[in-house]
Design a protein around this motif. Sequence first.
Motif, short mmCIF file in Angstrom:
data_model
loop_
_atom_site.label_atom_id
_atom_site.label_comp_id
_atom_site.label_asym_id
_atom_site.label_seq_id
_atom_site.Cartn_x
_atom_site.Cartn_y
_atom_site.Cartn_z
N MET A 1 0.85 -1.16 0.00
CA MET A 1 0.00 0.00 0.00
C MET A 1 0.90 1.23 0.00
O MET A 1 1.67 1.41 0.92
CB MET A 1 -0.87 -0.02 1.26
N VAL A 15 -5.98 2.65 11.85
CA VAL A 15 -5.98 2.13 10.49
C VAL A 15 -5.66 3.24 9.52
O VAL A 15 -5.88 4.42 9.81
CB VAL A 15 -7.33 1.48 10.10
N ALA A 26 -8.12 0.57 0.09
CA ALA A 26 -7.23 -0.34 0.82
C ALA A 26 -7.11 0.12 2.26
O ALA A 26 -6.93 1.31 2.53
CB ALA A 26 -5.86 -0.39 0.16
N ARG A 28 -5.28 -0.81 6.14
CA ARG A 28 -4.28 -1.60 6.87
C ARG A 28 -4.09 -1.02 8.27
O ARG A 28 -4.45 0.12 8.55
CB ARG A 28 -2.95 -1.63 6.14
N ASP A 29 -3.49 -1.81 9.12
CA ASP A 29 -3.11 -1.39 10.47
C ASP A 29 -1.91 -0.46 10.33
O ASP A 29 -0.87 -0.87 9.81
CB ASP A 29 -2.77 -2.63 11.30
N SER A 30 -2.03 0.76 10.80
CA SER A 30 -0.94 1.72 10.63
C SER A 30 0.31 1.34 11.42
O SER A 30 1.40 1.78 11.09
CB SER A 30 -1.39 3.13 11.01
N ASN A 32 1.42 -1.69 11.56
CA ASN A 32 1.98 -2.87 10.91
C ASN A 32 1.94 -2.67 9.38
O ASN A 32 1.19 -3.33 8.68
CB ASN A 32 1.19 -4.11 11.32
N PRO A 36 -1.08 -7.50 6.53
CA PRO A 36 -2.13 -7.70 5.52
C PRO A 36 -2.89 -6.41 5.22
O PRO A 36 -2.97 -5.50 6.05
CB PRO A 36 -3.05 -8.73 6.16
N VAL A 37 -3.42 -6.35 4.01
CA VAL A 37 -4.21 -5.21 3.55
C VAL A 37 -5.59 -5.72 3.15
O VAL A 37 -5.70 -6.73 2.44
CB VAL A 37 -3.53 -4.53 2.33
N ARG A 39 -8.92 -5.02 0.98
CA ARG A 39 -9.29 -4.23 -0.20
C ARG A 39 -10.79 -4.33 -0.41
O ARG A 39 -11.35 -5.42 -0.39
CB ARG A 39 -8.54 -4.73 -1.42
#
Length: 58
Positions: A1, A15, A26, A28-30, A32, A36-37, A39
């Motif tokens: 991403m 996030v 998309a 994701r965990d900010s 990490n 994983p992403v 979508r």
Amino acid sequence: MTGPGHAYRCRDECVEVAMNVPGTVAIRDSKNPDGPVLRFTPAAWADFRRALTSAPES
């Protein structure tokens, strides 16, 4: 991403939401960035957000 996104202010659970790819949102965990992403289509993301903001308070 990669590219511009939105990081929502939070305390512990954060996030990032990126909308820089046409037809894709998309998430994701900010904390990490290599993890994983998720979508979604823009329509599915809008439905999800609407469901969260219109849910009755308990």
